[in-house]
Design a protein around this motif. Sequence first.
Motif, PDB file in Angstrom:
ATOM      1  N   ILE A  19      76.106 135.989   4.117  1.00 61.51           N
ATOM      2  CA  ILE A  19      77.245 135.089   3.942  1.00 61.51           C
ATOM      3  C   ILE A  19      77.973 134.912   5.271  1.00 61.51           C
ATOM      4  O   ILE A  19      78.360 133.798   5.643  1.00 61.51           O
ATOM      5  CB  ILE A  19      78.202 135.609   2.848  1.00 61.51           C
ATOM      6  N   ASP A  22      76.084 132.574   7.415  1.00 62.03           N
ATOM      7  CA  ASP A  22      76.281 131.203   6.947  1.00 62.03           C
ATOM      8  C   ASP A  22      77.633 130.667   7.396  1.00 62.03           C
ATOM      9  O   ASP A  22      77.741 129.499   7.801  1.00 62.03           O
ATOM     10  CB  ASP A  22      76.164 131.129   5.419  1.00 62.03           C
ATOM     11  N   VAL A  23      78.656 131.503   7.330  1.00 62.10           N
ATOM     12  CA  VAL A  23      79.994 131.100   7.784  1.00 62.10           C
ATOM     13  C   VAL A  23      79.946 130.757   9.269  1.00 62.10           C
ATOM     14  O   VAL A  23      80.472 129.721   9.702  1.00 62.10           O
ATOM     15  CB  VAL A  23      81.043 132.211   7.512  1.00 62.10           C
ATOM     16  N   LEU A  97      82.400 129.493   1.024  1.00 65.73           N
ATOM     17  CA  LEU A  97      81.826 130.691   1.644  1.00 65.73           C
ATOM     18  C   LEU A  97      82.879 131.788   1.821  1.00 65.73           C
ATOM     19  O   LEU A  97      82.570 132.972   1.676  1.00 65.73           O
ATOM     20  CB  LEU A  97      81.182 130.343   2.988  1.00 65.73           C
ATOM     21  N   SER A 101      82.634 135.421   0.332  1.00 63.59           N
ATOM     22  CA  SER A 101      82.775 136.552   1.248  1.00 63.59           C
ATOM     23  C   SER A 101      83.832 137.529   0.729  1.00 63.59           C
ATOM     24  O   SER A 101      83.616 138.747   0.741  1.00 63.59           O
ATOM     25  CB  SER A 101      83.166 136.045   2.637  1.00 63.59           C
TER      26      SER A 101
END
Length: 139
Positions: A19, A22-23, A97, A101
């Motif tokens: 995650i 991805d952020v 996200l 998270s």
Amino acid sequence: MAESIQKKLKAELEKYTQIQKDVSMSVSARQKLETQAAENNIVKEELDLLDSSNTVFKLIGPVLVKQDLDEAKATVAKRLEYINGEIQRYETLLKDLEKKSEHQREVLTSLQQDFQKAQGLIAGKDCPVFSSVQLPSLC
């Protein structure tokens, strides 16, 4: 018990790491789009200063091609519209996200606490003591 919690903890940590990647990628993409938007806004402002007597050229490969002023303004406006839409999409994605998270952090915290409790129970078990020696088979 501690081993199963440790495996869950490791799996959840991998999810959290993914995650965060991805952020990071989404933030990078949004920054790139914001740079493109700023550049296109500068082009739009420059085109707004021109009148129909000015000549506008468009770079296509290694060649400059004459372009109609209104066509150039329309192209830049459409490009800005698209870029701003993509920026909004990335902002929505980043909010999603961040929620994921935060949820993953809560799961990790809970699992860490469970793991520590399990470790504490194993270490602090009441085992019979015979002349200062614990019998491991009974613990």
